[in-house]
Design a protein around this motif. Structure first.
Motif, PDB file in Angstrom:
ATOM      1  N   THR A 296      47.732  41.435  40.945  1.00 56.06           N
ATOM      2  CA  THR A 296      48.301  40.177  41.434  1.00 56.06           C
ATOM      3  C   THR A 296      47.311  39.452  42.338  1.00 56.06           C
ATOM      4  O   THR A 296      47.088  38.243  42.197  1.00 56.06           O
ATOM      5  N   TRP A 297      46.708  40.196  43.267  1.00 53.62           N
ATOM      6  CA  TRP A 297      45.779  39.560  44.203  1.00 53.62           C
ATOM      7  C   TRP A 297      44.542  39.037  43.474  1.00 53.62           C
ATOM      8  O   TRP A 297      44.184  37.855  43.608  1.00 53.62           O
ATOM      9  N   SER A 298      43.873  39.872  42.705  1.00 49.31           N
ATOM     10  CA  SER A 298      42.643  39.450  42.029  1.00 49.31           C
ATOM     11  C   SER A 298      42.907  38.346  41.011  1.00 49.31           C
ATOM     12  O   SER A 298      42.123  37.394  40.885  1.00 49.31           O
ATOM     13  N   GLY A 299      44.026  38.448  40.283  1.00 48.26           N
ATOM     14  CA  GLY A 299      44.347  37.420  39.302  1.00 48.26           C
ATOM     15  C   GLY A 299      44.586  36.066  39.947  1.00 48.26           C
ATOM     16  O   GLY A 299      44.132  35.031  39.438  1.00 48.26           O
ATOM     17  N   SER A 300      45.280  36.066  41.074  1.00 49.45           N
ATOM     18  CA  SER A 300      45.552  34.795  41.748  1.00 49.45           C
ATOM     19  C   SER A 300      44.273  34.168  42.290  1.00 49.45           C
ATOM     20  O   SER A 300      44.080  32.943  42.194  1.00 49.45           O
ATOM     21  N   ILE A 301      43.388  34.978  42.836  1.00 51.95           N
ATOM     22  CA  ILE A 301      42.123  34.446  43.361  1.00 51.95           C
ATOM     23  C   ILE A 301      41.268  33.890  42.232  1.00 51.95           C
ATOM     24  O   ILE A 301      40.625  32.834  42.369  1.00 51.95           O
ATOM     25  N   ALA A 302      41.257  34.572  41.090  1.00 49.35           N
ATOM     26  CA  ALA A 302      40.497  34.074  39.939  1.00 49.35           C
ATOM     27  C   ALA A 302      41.025  32.728  39.462  1.00 49.35           C
ATOM     28  O   ALA A 302      40.250  31.805  39.156  1.00 49.35           O
ATOM     29  N   GLY A 391      32.963  28.988  41.084  1.00 49.86           N
ATOM     30  CA  GLY A 391      32.304  30.165  40.518  1.00 49.86           C
ATOM     31  C   GLY A 391      32.221  31.298  41.514  1.00 49.86           C
ATOM     32  O   GLY A 391      32.431  32.472  41.172  1.00 49.86           O
ATOM     33  N   GLY A 392      31.940  30.959  42.771  1.00 52.41           N
ATOM     34  CA  GLY A 392      31.892  31.993  43.805  1.00 52.41           C
ATOM     35  C   GLY A 392      33.240  32.643  44.024  1.00 52.41           C
ATOM     36  O   GLY A 392      33.344  33.866  44.223  1.00 52.41           O
ATOM     37  N   ILE A 393      34.322  31.856  43.972  1.00 56.76           N
ATOM     38  CA  ILE A 393      35.670  32.397  44.155  1.00 56.76           C
ATOM     39  C   ILE A 393      36.008  33.365  43.026  1.00 56.76           C
ATOM     40  O   ILE A 393      36.611  34.423  43.254  1.00 56.76           O
ATOM     41  N   ILE A 394      35.632  33.023  41.811  1.00 54.12           N
ATOM     42  CA  ILE A 394      35.880  33.919  40.669  1.00 54.12           C
ATOM     43  C   ILE A 394      35.143  35.244  40.857  1.00 54.12           C
ATOM     44  O   ILE A 394      35.676  36.321  40.558  1.00 54.12           O
ATOM     45  N   LEU A 395      33.920  35.195  41.372  1.00 58.16           N
ATOM     46  CA  LEU A 395      33.176  36.433  41.638  1.00 58.16           C
ATOM     47  C   LEU A 395      33.874  37.281  42.696  1.00 58.16           C
ATOM     48  O   LEU A 395      33.888  38.512  42.598  1.00 58.16           O
ATOM     49  N   VAL A 396      34.469  36.646  43.710  1.00 54.39           N
ATOM     50  CA  VAL A 396      35.228  37.384  44.720  1.00 54.39           C
ATOM     51  C   VAL A 396      36.395  38.119  44.064  1.00 54.39           C
ATOM     52  O   VAL A 396      36.674  39.285  44.359  1.00 54.39           O
ATOM     53  N   ALA A 397      37.091  37.438  43.147  1.00 58.12           N
ATOM     54  CA  ALA A 397      38.227  38.057  42.460  1.00 58.12           C
ATOM     55  C   ALA A 397      37.792  39.252  41.627  1.00 58.12           C
ATOM     56  O   ALA A 397      38.438  40.313  41.649  1.00 58.12           O
ATOM     57  N   LEU A 398      36.693  39.117  40.908  1.00 59.74           N
ATOM     58  CA  LEU A 398      36.198  40.222  40.085  1.00 59.74           C
ATOM     59  C   LEU A 398      35.739  41.387  40.951  1.00 59.74           C
ATOM     60  O   LEU A 398      35.953  42.558  40.605  1.00 59.74           O
ATOM     61  N   ALA A 399      35.123  41.083  42.082  1.00 63.53           N
ATOM     62  CA  ALA A 399      34.682  42.144  42.989  1.00 63.53           C
ATOM     63  C   ALA A 399      35.869  42.949  43.505  1.00 63.53           C
ATOM     64  O   ALA A 399      35.780  44.160  43.715  1.00 63.53           O
ATOM     65  N   GLY A 400      37.014  42.285  43.698  1.00 64.14           N
ATOM     66  CA  GLY A 400      38.199  42.985  44.183  1.00 64.14           C
ATOM     67  C   GLY A 400      38.653  44.091  43.257  1.00 64.14           C
ATOM     68  O   GLY A 400      39.171  45.128  43.706  1.00 64.14           O
ATOM     69  N   LEU A 401      38.449  43.915  41.953  1.00 64.91           N
ATOM     70  CA  LEU A 401      38.864  44.945  40.987  1.00 64.91           C
ATOM     71  C   LEU A 401      37.986  46.187  41.058  1.00 64.91           C
ATOM     72  O   LEU A 401      38.365  47.232  40.517  1.00 64.91           O
ATOM     73  N   ALA A 402      36.831  46.073  41.706  1.00 71.49           N
ATOM     74  CA  ALA A 402      35.929  47.221  41.832  1.00 71.49           C
ATOM     75  C   ALA A 402      36.051  47.912  43.188  1.00 71.49           C
ATOM     76  O   ALA A 402      35.246  48.772  43.530  1.00 71.49           O
ATOM     77  N   THR A 403      37.074  47.536  43.970  1.00 71.54           N
ATOM     78  CA  THR A 403      37.276  48.096  45.307  1.00 71.54           C
ATOM     79  C   THR A 403      38.651  48.761  45.385  1.00 71.54           C
ATOM     80  O   THR A 403      39.459  48.661  44.454  1.00 71.54           O
ATOM     81  N   PRO A 404      38.964  49.417  46.516  1.00 70.28           N
ATOM     82  CA  PRO A 404      40.307  50.006  46.683  1.00 70.28           C
ATOM     83  C   PRO A 404      41.445  48.988  46.639  1.00 70.28           C
ATOM     84  O   PRO A 404      42.614  49.385  46.573  1.00 70.28           O
ATOM     85  N   VAL A 405      41.130  47.696  46.680  1.00 67.78           N
ATOM     86  CA  VAL A 405      42.168  46.671  46.573  1.00 67.78           C
ATOM     87  C   VAL A 405      42.941  46.842  45.274  1.00 67.78           C
ATOM     88  O   VAL A 405      44.155  46.609  45.204  1.00 67.78           O
ATOM     89  N   ARG A 406      42.270  47.276  44.229  1.00 70.61           N
ATOM     90  CA  ARG A 406      42.897  47.392  42.901  1.00 70.61           C
ATOM     91  C   ARG A 406      44.086  48.342  42.913  1.00 70.61           C
ATOM     92  O   ARG A 406      45.057  48.137  42.191  1.00 70.61           O
ATOM     93  N   HIS A 407      44.003  49.403  43.734  1.00 69.35           N
ATOM     94  CA  HIS A 407      45.073  50.413  43.740  1.00 69.35           C
ATOM     95  C   HIS A 407      45.836  50.441  45.057  1.00 69.35           C
ATOM     96  O   HIS A 407      46.462  51.452  45.386  1.00 69.35           O
ATOM     97  N   ALA A 408      45.798  49.340  45.813  1.00 67.07           N
ATOM     98  CA  ALA A 408      46.447  49.320  47.124  1.00 67.07           C
ATOM     99  C   ALA A 408      47.954  49.504  46.986  1.00 67.07           C
ATOM    100  O   ALA A 408      48.589  48.996  46.071  1.00 67.07           O
TER     101      ALA A 408
END
Length: 411
Positions: A296-302, A391-408
């Protein structure tokens, strides 16, 4: 009967919770007033200077004041009565914004904006930290996301009406009168908050009075940085704020000068855009339950990044308004998710300090970002700046999927 023993069943609608409802209503009214200032102040600077860069400078100066205040705001919130802090902050902001229309009786006083806005931002940061810490004192922990969603949704409704009304007031009575409406809204909100009561499990003043200021700050910082998901969110959102802190000024500049809109047109665009916040606020709780926090978080930021990337190239007011609504709706989903997670996992006695450390870090790059983004828009044009920011915001969203945010998880 104590506040805790008087808790209502979890299935009962939140509007039946008197303290939450009054708190909710007071802050919604304040947001209506904020809509007047959010429209009138940038337009006032643009009218006097014609420069989006100077608009961004004012935003940056206010951002610096907020960041500096955020460093110690959490200690105040965890030491003092949170309700009194909320009331005091509203009273002070009412006085600050009243100074603008009063001074304008003797003619334009641009310099005053560079004093009032930073002071208001500093007081507002104390309010925001206290506000975050107050919500768990109004509702059960399992309903925090729902409560935040309702608060944000009603704020969005107020955000729709505020700019629309502000545009009419600015056109009919001038910018300083619109700012005066904001001052009045703070005064009324302070009066309403005086009847709100928080639960008793608030700040532990006896325990905290022994610790030093430095020790108290470090306690909040240690909790934030040792929690994997909160640490990752803080870093990701710091990059996000660098890219977005000046976008409101860019949007107003784009509509007013590039598209030839009037002050009322700007108010209409901001009002429509706030409708996106309303939709995002209503959608966040079911989305989080269905998809989980990380997606939800990463998708919304993207989605927010896509909207920003396209917005700068839009050449008609309706398209700009629709994209701005999409951006704010996506931001609302991500922001409510992030806020709710912090409230869910942080012990109440630390919530002020954890929030303070988070926002001090989160907003640290905001003033620089506001200055860079608005300068870039003036020198290189809105389309390029929006494309790069998106473009920078999309990169932030993708980076979130590679961190503990994904399974918070809230546990």
């Amino acid at each position: 009967m104590t506040a805790r023993t008087a808790e209502r069943p979890a299935t009962e609608p939140l509007w039946r919770n008197r303290n939450f409802t009054v708190f909710w209503s007071a802050q919604t009214l304040s947001v209506v007033g904020d809509g007047f200032a959010a429209l009138a102040i940038p337009l006032l600077v643009l009218q006097l200077t014609g420069s989006v860069a100077l608009m961004g400078l004012l935003t940056a100066v206010a951002g610096v004041a907020a960041v500096v205040t955020a460093i110690f705001a959490g200690v105040l919130v965890d030491r003092m009565d949170r309700r009194r802090l909320l009331i005091g902050a509203d009273v002070v902001r009412a006085g600050l914004f009243t100074a603008i229309p009063v001074a304008w009786l003797w003619g334009p006083q641009l310099w005053l904006l560079y004093l009032v806005l930073p002071a208001s931002a500093a007081v507002g940061m104390v309010f925001r930290v206290a506000y975050v810490a107050a919500v768990p004192g109004l509702v059960d922990v399992g309903r925090i996301t729902e409560a935040n969603g309702k608060l944000s949704a009603s704020y969005a409704v107020a955000g729709i009406g505020g700019p629309l009304l502000a545009g009419l007031v600015v056109a009919g009575f001038g910018h300083s009168t619109a700012i005066g409406v904001n001052a009045a809204s703070f005064a009324v909100a302070a009066a309403a908050l005086s009847v709100v009561r928080l639960r008793e499990d608030g700040p532990s003043r006896a325990a905290m009075s022994v610790a030093s200021l430095r020790g108290e700050l470090l306690e909040g910082a240690r909790f934030l940085w040792r929690h994997p998901a909160l640490r990752a969110l803080t870093l990701l959102l710091s990059a996000f704020i660098f890219l977005t802190h000046g976008l409101d000024d860019v949007l107003i500049y784009h509509v007013r000068l590039n598209l030839g809109g009037t002050d009322s047109t700007v108010g209409l665009v901001l009002g429509v855009a706030a409708g996106g916040t309303l939709l995002g606020s209503l959608a966040v709780a079911p989305l989080r339950r269905r998809l989980g926090f990380g997606v939800t978080w990463s998708g919304s930021i993207a989605l927010a990044g896509v909207a920003v990337a396209v917005l700068g190239s839009a050449r008609t007011v309706p398209v700009v308004a629709a994209l701005a609504a999409g951006y704010l709706g996506a931001v609302a989903v991500g922001a409510i998710c992030s806020l709710s997670l912090r409230q869910e996992v942080t012990p109440n006695r630390l919530l002020g300090r954890v929030t303070s450390v988070f926002w001090a870090t989160h907003y640290a790059l905001g003033p620089v970002g506001a200055a860079v983004v608005t300068w870039g828009a003036e020198v290189y044009g809105v389309p390029l700046v929006c494309l790069l920011a998106g473009g920078g915001i999309i990169l932030v969203a993708l980076a979130g999927l590679a961190t503990p945010v994904r399974h918070a998880r809230p546990g």
